[in-house]
Motif scaffolding. Structure first.
Motif, PDB file in Angstrom:
ATOM      1  N   HIS A   1       0.820  -1.219   0.000  1.00 31.14           N
ATOM      2  CA  HIS A   1       0.000   0.000   0.000  1.00 31.14           C
ATOM      3  C   HIS A   1       0.849   1.262   0.000  1.00 31.14           C
ATOM      4  CE1 HIS A   1       0.875  -0.915   4.208  1.00 31.14           C
ATOM      5  NE2 HIS A   1       0.569   0.312   4.545  1.00 31.14           N
TER       6      HIS A   1
ATOM      7  N   GLU B   1       3.775   6.614   8.433  1.00 33.81           N
ATOM      8  CA  GLU B   1       3.780   5.479   9.360  1.00 33.81           C
ATOM      9  C   GLU B   1       5.188   5.272   9.923  1.00 33.81           C
ATOM     10  OE1 GLU B   1       2.303   1.920   7.518  1.00 33.81           O
ATOM     11  OE2 GLU B   1       0.718   2.954   6.426  1.00 33.81           O
TER      12      GLU B   1
ATOM     13  N   HIS C   1       4.987   0.451   0.431  1.00 35.42           N
ATOM     14  CA  HIS C   1       5.593  -0.568   1.295  1.00 35.42           C
ATOM     15  C   HIS C   1       4.630  -1.729   1.463  1.00 35.42           C
ATOM     16  CE1 HIS C   1       3.311   2.058   4.002  1.00 35.42           C
ATOM     17  NE2 HIS C   1       3.209   1.039   4.834  1.00 35.42           N
TER      18      HIS C   1
HETATM   19 FE   LIG Z   1       1.732   0.557   6.238  1.00 35.23          FE
END
Ligand SMILES: [Fe+2]
Ligand SMILES: O=C(O)Cc1cc(O)ccc1O
Length: 467
Positions: free
Chosen positions: A350, A356, A389
């Motif tokens: 995604h 993140e 990633h």
């Molecule tokens: Fe992620």
């Protein structure tokens, strides 16, 4: 000798509840009844109010506590900018001009333990966004300390609320409100302004922290989950009042002086006072430090098919002004059963408009290999805004070919994520000085992804849509 009011059996009593209105008195009768600020508070104490929101914040957001203490916290000489102690200084620099905004996926080997630092000098800003002077954004930290803070010292941050994720070693945190013992797999939140001291009862510590420059952490909405689940309200623990009577009678720079260190716009300032900052005999309010044991998290997931968004694992959320969009979500990946039928069970590949930052408290993460050069306890990764990633090639092939029996993943492990709607910049320390960035992260993870494309079906070959 300073006298303290605790006996050690009592030291770690807690009060339960999240965002509750609590009260605690170490000496009975210390809390005024029916008043906040009587002409003469009980026992000769001073009443002092600590505000965590504007006075006029709406009732459901309003946060404050009343402290009943031997001397008010303003009784100290002016602060001066702190000088480096033994060359050990925290790394706090967060001017946007000094941060590196890069689209690359980043992963760090475990950060070093340190022996000469205490909790404050061992704070290292790895990445951040925004500006504490505007009360916007957040900072993401690693801490590594080998020494307790001096018993004659206290620290506070005017910049924000600090969420501490203990990874290795025990933190014994003395706060103005009482004590919190924080072990690996536990977290603590120390609100903006609260004075505290971190002791290390069992040796060196290392962990992660997030400073929130705006707002406060809340529990996520439960929506259709109903009225229980995820982190339950009663599992959050607040201290009980505990004080020292050392109100000081000797010179400011005498042996009995207490050093107060303030973090103010990511700069440290110091003052010395003859009296202990830990002189709060009683308090009441909803603005207080607290801890939570991540082992109590009631994990919820899919019992049919497909891998849900990780938002179902949110422990705490600090919302922006836009509903459903967080300045910081604190999300964990605890042990859980996966039962999804016809499902690729690890995280999907995604790209995310949110950034993140992940860390590993213990064990292994189901989407990434551990071991040398992998995603390892005490290390970290950052997948910034729209940086692609997902599982490394080996994890992908494993999950693609796995027999889909009910399976417990993450046994004995816990990864976590600081997820933010803001683009995150990395500090010089995070990128260079720490020497932990894995140069071959992309190659190591995704260099080996295979082509599984089966080619154009027979009847479609030679059609015009292949350019
Ligand atoms: Fe992620
Ligand atoms: O990237 C990650 O490993 C974190 C993550 C986990 C997950 O289950 C779904 C999405 C996601 O970003």
């Amino acid at each position: 000798m300073p006298v303290t009011n605790f006996d050690f059996k009592e030291k770690y009593r807690y009060q339960n509840g999240f965002d509750s209105y609590l009260e605690s008195e170490a000496v009975s009768g210390a809390l005024p009844i029916g008043h906040n600020s009587p002409q003469k508070p009980p026992l000769g104490l001073y009443a002092e109010k600590l505000s965590g929101t504007a006075f006029t914040a709406p009732r459901h957001e309003n946060k404050q506590s009343w402290l009943y203490r031997i001397l008010p916290s303003c009784s100290h000489p002016p602060f001066v900018q702190a000088t480096p102690r033994n060359g050990q200084e925290p790394v706090l620099e967060q001017s946007p001009a000094r941060l590196h905004y890069i689209p690359n996926q980043l992963r760090w080997d475990p950060f070093d333990h340190e022996s000469d630092t205490d909790f404050v000098s061992g704070l290292r800003l790895v990445a951040g966004a925004g500006d504490p002077t505007l009360k916007q954004g957040l900072g993401m930290y690693i801490y590594a300390a080998g020494k307790s803070m001096s018993a004659q010292s206290a620290f506070y941050s005017a910049d924000g609320d600090l969420l501490i994720v203990a990874q290795d070693g025990v933190l014994d945190i003395r706060t103005e409100f009482g004590w919190l013992l924080v072990r690996p797999m536990e977290i603590a939140v120390i609100p903006r302004g609260v004075r505290y001291q971190v002791l290390l009862p069992s040796g060196p510590v290392r962990g992660y922290a997030l400073e929130l420059y705006q707002g406060h952490f809340q529990l996520p909405e439960l929506g259709p989950i109903g009225s229980n689940g995820l982190a339950n309200v009663r599992d959050f623990q607040a201290p009980v009042a505990c004080f020292s009577e050392d109100h000081g009678s000797i010179a400011l720079d005498g042996p009995n002086s207490y050093t107060i260190t303030a973090k103010f716009n990511n700069t440290l300032f110091e003052t010395k006072q003859p009296h202990t900052p830990f002189d709060v005999v009683a308090w009441h309010g909803n603005y207080y430090p607290y801890k939570y044991d991540l082992g109590r998290f009631n994990t919820i997931g899919s019992i049919s098919f497909d891998h849900p968004d990780p938002s179902i694992f949110t422990v705490l959320s600090a919302p922006s002004d836009h509903a459903g969009t967080a300045i910081a979500d604190f999300v964990i990946f605890p042990p859980r059963w996966l039962v999804g039928e016809d499902t690729f069970r690890p995280p999907w590949y995604h790209r995310n408009t949110m950034s993140e930052f992940m860390g590993l408290i213990t064990g292994a993460y189901d989407a990434k290999k551990g071991g040398k050069g992998g995603f390892v306890p005490g290390g970290a990764s950052l997948h910034n805004v729209m940086s692609g990633h997902g599982p490394d090639a080996a994890s992908y092939e494993g999950a693609r070919n796995a027999e889909l029996k009910p399976q417990k993943v993450g046994e004995g492990s816990c990864a976590f994520m600081f997820e933010s709607c803001l683009m995150v910049g990395v500090t010089d320390w995070g990128l260079e000085t720490c020497h932990k960035v894995q140069e071959d992260y992309n190659e190591h993870s995704w260099g080996g992804v295979k082509v599984h494309w089966k080619g154009m079906p027979e009847g479609e070959k030679g059609q015009g849509h292949l350019l």
